[in-house]
Structures are given as structure tokens and as C-alpha cells.
Write a protein that holds these residues in place. Sequence first.
Motif, PDB file in Angstrom:
ATOM      1  N   ALA A   1       0.131   8.894   2.080  1.00  0.00           N
ATOM      2  CA  ALA A   1       1.116   9.260   1.671  1.00  0.00           C
ATOM      3  C   ALA A   1       2.218   8.839   1.624  1.00  0.00           C
ATOM      4  N   GLY A   2       2.552   8.044   2.616  1.00  0.00           N
ATOM      5  CA  GLY A   2       3.617   7.193   2.772  1.00  0.00           C
ATOM      6  C   GLY A   2       3.739   6.035   1.874  1.00  0.00           C
ATOM      7  N   GLY A   3       2.830   5.758   1.086  1.00  0.00           N
ATOM      8  CA  GLY A   3       2.836   4.635   0.367  1.00  0.00           C
ATOM      9  C   GLY A   3       1.361   3.503   0.244  1.00  0.00           C
ATOM     10  N   LYS A   4       1.404   2.875  -0.542  1.00  0.00           N
ATOM     11  CA  LYS A   4       0.206   1.877  -0.709  1.00  0.00           C
ATOM     12  C   LYS A   4       0.117   1.143   0.696  1.00  0.00           C
ATOM     13  N   LYS A   5      -1.303   1.107   1.055  1.00  0.00           N
ATOM     14  CA  LYS A   5      -1.420   0.300   2.061  1.00  0.00           C
ATOM     15  C   LYS A   5      -2.694  -0.252   1.755  1.00  0.00           C
ATOM     16  N   TYR A   6      -2.921  -1.375   2.970  1.00  0.00           N
ATOM     17  CA  TYR A   6      -4.359  -1.989   2.753  1.00  0.00           C
ATOM     18  C   TYR A   6      -5.025  -1.420   4.409  1.00  0.00           C
ATOM     19  N   GLY A   7      -6.163  -1.677   4.397  1.00  0.00           N
ATOM     20  CA  GLY A   7      -7.212  -0.992   5.471  1.00  0.00           C
ATOM     21  C   GLY A   7      -6.439  -1.551   6.756  1.00  0.00           C
TER      22      GLY A   7
ATOM     23  N   SER B   1      -6.400  -1.634  -5.707  1.00  0.00           N
ATOM     24  CA  SER B   1      -5.955  -2.605  -6.432  1.00  0.00           C
ATOM     25  C   SER B   1      -5.824  -3.869  -5.580  1.00  0.00           C
ATOM     26  N   TRP B   2      -6.332  -5.151  -5.901  1.00  0.00           N
ATOM     27  CA  TRP B   2      -6.048  -6.413  -5.293  1.00  0.00           C
ATOM     28  C   TRP B   2      -4.690  -6.971  -5.571  1.00  0.00           C
TER      29      TRP B   2
END
Lengths: 116, 380
Positions: free
Chosen positions: A22-28, A66-67
Motif C-alpha cells: 500500500a506504501g507503493g511499488k516494491k520488489y520481493g 512489472s520488470w
Amino acid sequence: MERFQRDLVRGSLDLMVLSVLAGGKKYGYLIQKQVREASGSRVDLAAGTLYPLLHRLEDEGLVRSSWDDRTGRQRKWYELTAAGRKRLSVQAQEWADYAACIRQLLAIAQVKPMAG
Amino acid sequence: MSDREFENYLTLLAGLLRLSGKQREAIAEELRSHLEDRLEELIAGGVSREEAVKQALAEFGDAAGLAGQFAAVSRNRKRRWLVRLTTFSVAATLLVAASLVIFWPGRNAAPGRAMAHAQSSAAAPGSAGAQQEPPKEQASAKKSQQSAADRIESELSKETSIDVVEQPLRDVMLMLAEKHSIPIVLSQKKLDEASVPSDTPVTKTLRGIQLRSALKLILKDLELTYVIRDEVLQITTPEDAESQLVIRVYDCRDLLAMQAPAGADKFVPRARAGQRGGGPGLRGGLGGPGGKAADSAEEKDRERPVSEHDLRAERLMNIIMTSVKADSWDEVGGPGSISEYNGLIVVTQTDEVHETVERVFDMLRQAAGLEAAKGTKVVR
């Protein structure tokens, strides 16, 4: 501090991941780190749990990916979809109600959490 | 800065994932970036590189477990689709399935039992029992189900590819088992006895060859072999494999009945015309009772053929005994035996020899222009 019991954590993994996103885009890797920090290291979301979970959430249309190699390394970024946001607020409500319910029961039993 | 250990792990994981190439690559790529992030962090925290690699991988858990998790996600995806497509027919399907289960005739005799996968550690005498089984019963047992052993057998003929570097034997076998959906187990005790630990590293790159050959190539380096036993494919020592004799019945009626080339009759010595149409002509096979033959000393070693059929059968068995592992037959003191009843050839041998015997029969059929796979040639 000791880790939370596995059984306790298991039911709320989705909620944790959705909240972090919810705080924004992130990766694993970032998601894992943030959960660890937010919990004071009491929740350790293993990679072997996290990635299958993310893939499932994506299948269910709650997150999209998305990559992107802006950060210098090719990474798969996850973000909430509209359905994901909705699920998050439903689950958050449910969790608050559940916590209130447990608190109530503990109050009746007059059990006080151990200090420390 | 990706590490060899990471690559190995990801290759193994990718091999275990039963997904399309693109999906597999995407997962490996995603996990690679995670491993590298973790490695950087650990090294920045003062951990030695070697230790960091170990720790990062340990945190991921074993590849098989992780692959299983991803597999569960994709299974669920398929299931959801299936549910969407079949919501209306589910009730009907369940009803049919339920009635099948209830009314299926003789369902208690299902898999396992009817397989007649007889094994005897004693050699020749053990085979007598199998000869007496009426052929009709065998034929119906063959049709009614495909036994686990048959399924493994047919999978062994399918193409496979493998590309592993320094992977533990255990994981490589697991990967092949997953890929081909067959049970593969390591005979731990036998491997221990042979001092081949299950984590012996395997390095192999093979493409587009039969699973059977791939297994042989991988196992040969470790002086191991495989055997189909107890409905699973077991990895074990050659000694153990050879101690397990399996009885198989090969239906060679077509080979024995086929048209002989013109003029071949004159090579049939002393065929007794009176015996030809007169009943099945049961013979004990080599080393069997053979009462008729015992009356003269010269005939003790070798029964005299009494009909063209018997002569042909005799010749066919000789072909097998001379062309397939000649020292393994009881005539020359080996453990295997072969005998014939009415065109059915009963062979007691190790799995490995059976495989070659089957191939020789197939080659003969091919050479004779007979239908190769009739699906009835082997009864296990």
C-alpha cells in the motif's frame, strides 16, 4: 525478541504483504525487509514463502508486476491493483474486529500480558 | 556478479518447476535478484563471501520444496479455470464417478494385485508357477489396467533432457521423477553399502535422449543402476539389481506362427507329423522334466524337437540365450531361465536382461515385417 508463532503469522501473511505494498511499488527483497523491520524482526517472511505468495496474489488479480532495471538490477516490482486495495481494506477491518474480539476475551478472563 | 552456486540452485529449481520455459525463466530471474541483494547485504555486514552464499541459499530452503510451492500456485490457477468451465457439469461427473466406484466389477482386484509382477530370488524352479497361468486370464488383466510398472516402463522410453552441474544425485533423481511423474527412490541401504552417498555430485548435459539412456549414463558413472521394483523405479547397485529376478511372459505366438520362407520346410529335421495338430504340446523347457527326451543318453542334454512349432520355439529361445547376456542363463550356470508354452515364452531374468530380450523380440518382429507393438507382448 522471540519470533511470533508460525500459526499466528500464517493467517495474516496476505494482509502483511498487501499493507506493505500500500506504501507503493516494491520488489520481493524490499517487501521482506520491510516486514522484518516493521515487526522488530519478530516476523521473518522466508523467500520460499514470499515469492509463491506474491505469485498467488498476482494470479488472484490483487497485485500486478512489472520488470524494471532502474535500480541497477533487473527486478520484478509489485504494486496493488484496485482489487488489491479493496481486499486490503476488507482484511484490515476484519483484522481490527478480530483483535478487538481477542482483547475483549482477554479482558473478561482478566489476563494481563506479561510485562517486557 | 552472479555466483556459480546460485546458478546451480536456480537451474535445479527451474528443472523442478513444471511450467513453461518463459515462466520458469521469470521465476529464476526474480529469485536471482533476491539472492544477489541478500548476498550484498551479508557481505556489507562483514560476512565472508563464501559464508554469505551459503547463508543466502539456506534461507531459500531446498529447491524441491520451493518448486513445490510454486507448483501449488500454478495448480490452483488451473483448478480455478477448471472450476469456472465445469461448474455445471460437476454434479453429473461426480454422480458418474460415484457409480463407477460403487459398481466397478471386482474393484478389490484393482492395481497392484493383478499385476502379477512376480519376483523370485531363487532362480529357475520359481518360474514353474507362472507357466501354468492360463493365457486368457493374462490377456484380460493386461487390458483392464496399466500397472504402475508399465507406466514407468513407457515413461522410460520417452525423451528427456538434463543439464546439471555438481548437483546431488538425490536432487537429480528428484528432478527426473518430477519431470516424468514417476516414483524414483534411492535404495539407501544398498547405496550405503556401495559407499555412494545420496549427495554424490552429478554433472551431466544430455539432450533429447530416452529417459532410460539418461538414467543409465548418469548411474554408470557412479557404478549404479536402476530396477523397477515394488511399483517404483529404484536406484541401486548392479549386484542388488541382479539378485532380483523377475518373471515375464512374452507372447511370441506371432513370431512362431509367421510364414516361413518357401523351401524352409526341408530344413526341419524329423518333424513328427502325428504330433503337429495334436494339442498344445506342453514342454518343460530347458532343464524341465522332459520325460520323452530322457530315454536315450544323447538326448539328455537337448530335447529333440517334436514338431515344427517346437523347433521354432527352440530356435527362438536359443537366439535369446546366445544374443542376450549369454552367461546369465541356467544352462551355463547363470540365474536366468527361459521356457515356452504354446507360443508364450516365460523368462525369469533381471530387469536389465528383460529389457534387452524385449528389444530382440521387437527387432525380430521388425525384421519379419510383423506388427511391432501389439500391446500384448509382455505380461509382468
